[in-house]
Design a protein around this motif. Structure first.
Motif, mmCIF file in Angstrom:
data_model
loop_
_atom_site.group_PDB
_atom_site.id
_atom_site.type_symbol
_atom_site.label_atom_id
_atom_site.label_comp_id
_atom_site.label_asym_id
_atom_site.label_seq_id
_atom_site.Cartn_x
_atom_site.Cartn_y
_atom_site.Cartn_z
ATOM 1 N N PRO A 151 33.426 29.890 54.047
ATOM 2 C CA PRO A 151 34.499 28.920 54.284
ATOM 3 C C PRO A 151 34.477 27.731 53.343
ATOM 4 O O PRO A 151 35.538 27.207 52.994
ATOM 5 C CB PRO A 151 34.277 28.489 55.738
ATOM 6 N N GLU A 152 33.284 27.297 52.886
ATOM 7 C CA GLU A 152 33.223 26.134 52.005
ATOM 8 C C GLU A 152 33.942 26.375 50.683
ATOM 9 O O GLU A 152 34.391 25.437 50.032
ATOM 10 C CB GLU A 152 31.768 25.751 51.710
ATOM 11 N N ARG A 153 34.025 27.635 50.280
ATOM 12 C CA ARG A 153 34.652 27.976 49.007
ATOM 13 C C ARG A 153 35.994 28.662 49.153
ATOM 14 O O ARG A 153 36.641 28.962 48.147
ATOM 15 C CB ARG A 153 33.713 28.890 48.202
ATOM 16 N N LEU A 154 36.424 28.919 50.390
ATOM 17 C CA LEU A 154 37.612 29.751 50.586
ATOM 18 C C LEU A 154 37.506 31.003 49.731
ATOM 19 O O LEU A 154 38.433 31.382 49.016
ATOM 20 C CB LEU A 154 38.886 28.991 50.240
ATOM 21 N N ALA A 155 36.356 31.650 49.787
ATOM 22 C CA ALA A 155 36.064 32.770 48.890
ATOM 23 C C ALA A 155 35.488 33.938 49.658
ATOM 24 O O ALA A 155 34.603 33.752 50.502
ATOM 25 C CB ALA A 155 35.088 32.337 47.805
ATOM 26 N N PHE A 156 35.980 35.137 49.361
ATOM 27 C CA PHE A 156 35.348 36.365 49.826
ATOM 28 C C PHE A 156 34.254 36.732 48.813
ATOM 29 O O PHE A 156 34.523 36.934 47.634
ATOM 30 C CB PHE A 156 36.366 37.493 49.926
ATOM 31 N N VAL A 157 33.029 36.808 49.312
ATOM 32 C CA VAL A 157 31.864 37.011 48.463
ATOM 33 C C VAL A 157 31.213 38.337 48.835
ATOM 34 O O VAL A 157 31.045 38.638 50.024
ATOM 35 C CB VAL A 157 30.851 35.853 48.655
ATOM 36 N N PRO A 158 30.840 39.173 47.867
ATOM 37 C CA PRO A 158 30.110 40.405 48.188
ATOM 38 C C PRO A 158 28.915 40.100 49.074
ATOM 39 O O PRO A 158 28.182 39.130 48.846
ATOM 40 C CB PRO A 158 29.701 40.935 46.817
ATOM 41 N N VAL A 159 28.697 40.935 50.103
ATOM 42 C CA VAL A 159 27.678 40.619 51.102
ATOM 43 C C VAL A 159 26.285 40.493 50.496
ATOM 44 O O VAL A 159 25.447 39.752 51.007
ATOM 45 C CB VAL A 159 27.676 41.664 52.246
ATOM 46 N N GLU A 160 26.039 41.186 49.388
ATOM 47 C CA GLU A 160 24.718 41.092 48.776
ATOM 48 C C GLU A 160 24.517 39.775 48.027
ATOM 49 O O GLU A 160 23.405 39.474 47.587
ATOM 50 C CB GLU A 160 24.478 42.265 47.822
ATOM 51 N N ARG A 161 25.579 38.961 47.911
ATOM 52 C CA ARG A 161 25.490 37.684 47.189
ATOM 53 C C ARG A 161 25.719 36.493 48.119
ATOM 54 O O ARG A 161 25.972 35.377 47.642
ATOM 55 C CB ARG A 161 26.498 37.658 46.051
ATOM 56 N N LEU A 162 25.649 36.687 49.422
ATOM 57 C CA LEU A 162 25.925 35.611 50.369
ATOM 58 C C LEU A 162 24.824 34.551 50.352
ATOM 59 O O LEU A 162 23.651 34.858 50.099
ATOM 60 C CB LEU A 162 26.066 36.183 51.787
ATOM 61 N N PRO A 163 25.188 33.296 50.647
ATOM 62 C CA PRO A 163 24.192 32.228 50.683
ATOM 63 C C PRO A 163 23.320 32.310 51.932
ATOM 64 O O PRO A 163 23.616 33.035 52.880
ATOM 65 C CB PRO A 163 25.050 30.958 50.697
ATOM 66 N N GLU A 164 22.272 31.499 51.938
ATOM 67 C CA GLU A 164 21.305 31.500 53.035
ATOM 68 C C GLU A 164 21.806 30.728 54.252
ATOM 69 O O GLU A 164 21.399 30.992 55.369
ATOM 70 C CB GLU A 164 19.988 30.843 52.566
ATOM 71 N N GLY A 165 22.648 29.735 54.044
ATOM 72 C CA GLY A 165 22.975 28.771 55.088
ATOM 73 C C GLY A 165 23.536 29.382 56.353
ATOM 74 O O GLY A 165 24.069 30.492 56.347
#
Length: 317
Positions: free
Chosen positions: A218-232
């Motif tokens: 949500p912070e980026r309004l971005a769909f990110v590949p699940v293998e590249r998701l942040p830790e938070g």
């Protein structure tokens, strides 16, 4: 059923058994996609789904796409009405670069029916140098339309959301369309349903086809590949504060449930904002957190509508 201010979830017919879960948020609804989309509509209606439901045949996509000059099917409209869609969508073909004949064919034939949405799947140039011709044609038509914006060959997406018209096969920019006055917009549950890819994309275009899973940050309004998701941690009602990265080991339904939960949380916040466009512009200008590379990114402020460098390309491989 009212489509006003609805953020719809666009699915394949194979998602029919998950549809009530994914379309169960307030102010939500469903768009089934494909030749048998009306059958999926019929099934969820029998199951008691009472929200808005649409059917997009999507003849305009893929390597075997149909041209907009191919004409519209009265049977497709009738099948949707019988299945109890909220409003029928035309089974439009693709409107290529400078193809005014295809645009006119769709609008002229759609005018034969009352209360039918003319779907306009557009080459990127129609939202760039050919935008005046497009807006004039839509104004002359006078009926409801919905846009499908093709990615440019560079991977950029035109800023179709600025027109304030309904969008199909969109990503986070569906929220931008609602912020600009669109009555409804639809976000695809997977990458292929969030984009209209060029018919002949460059080899290095970076498009992730098939079953690749992406989660909304949500912070980026971005769909990110699940293998590249942040830790938070993610505070959405689906994640309950657990680390977002856990979705790398989750199934598709769990990832998609997170996605629609976050989208509708954002939609609810936008609905409470005094000035929706200001809210959207603030989201676009939010500083990046955690993620250095992501797909489905929305354009940053300062990019002019129709300037050819709008929405960035899809998830990176």
């Amino acid at each position: 059923m009212d489509l006003h201010d609805r953020l719809l979830v666009q699915l394949s017919t194979r998602d029919v058994y998950d549809a009530r879960t994914l379309g169960g948020q307030p102010q939500s609804g469903l768009v089934f996609t494909g030749q048998a989309a009306h059958d999926a509509v019929r099934m969820v209606r029998r199951q008691g789904y009472a929200g808005p439901v649409l059917a997009d045949r999507r003849r305009y996509a893929g390597s075997g796409r149909v041209s907009g000059t191919a004409g519209l099917s009265a049977h497709w409209i009738a099948d949707q009405v019988e299945a109890r869609v909220t409003i029928p969508l035309t089974d439009s073909g693709y409107i290529g670069r400078n193809d005014t004949r295809a645009l006119r064919t769709i609008l002229d034939q759609a005018s034969r029916w009352d209360d039918v949405v003319a779907v306009l799947p557009l080459h990127a140039d129609w939202l760039g140098p050919d935008l005046p011709a497009l807006t004039a044609a839509i104004a002359g038509y006078g009926g409801p339309v919905a846009l499908v914006a093709e990615d440019a060959a560079s991977g950029a997406r035109p800023e179709a959301f600025r027109l304030g018209l309904p969008l199909l096969s969109a990503g986070p920019e569906a929220l931008g369309a609602l912020a600009h006055g669109a009555p409804w917009a639809a976000v695809g549950v997977r990458e292929v349903l969030r984009h209209l890819y060029p018919e002949h994309p460059p080899a290095d275009g970076g498009w992730r086809r098939g079953g690749a899973r992406s989660a909304l940050v949500p912070e980026r309004l971005a769909f990110v590949p699940v293998e590249r998701l942040p830790e938070g941690p993610c505070p959405c009602a689906a994640c309950h504060g657990r680390p977002l990265r856990r979705l790398a080991g989750a199934g598709e339904l769990e990832v998609n449930t997170h996605n629609v939960t976050v989208l509708h949380r954002l939609h609810a916040r936008m609905s409470r904002a005094r000035h929706r466009r200001h809210w959207w512009d603030e989201r676009l200008g939010a500083p990046p957190h955690h993620v250095e590379a992501a797909g489905d990114r929305v354009a940053r402020p300062g990019v002019q509508a129709g300037g050819g460098a709008g929405l960035a390309g899809p998830e990176e491989p």
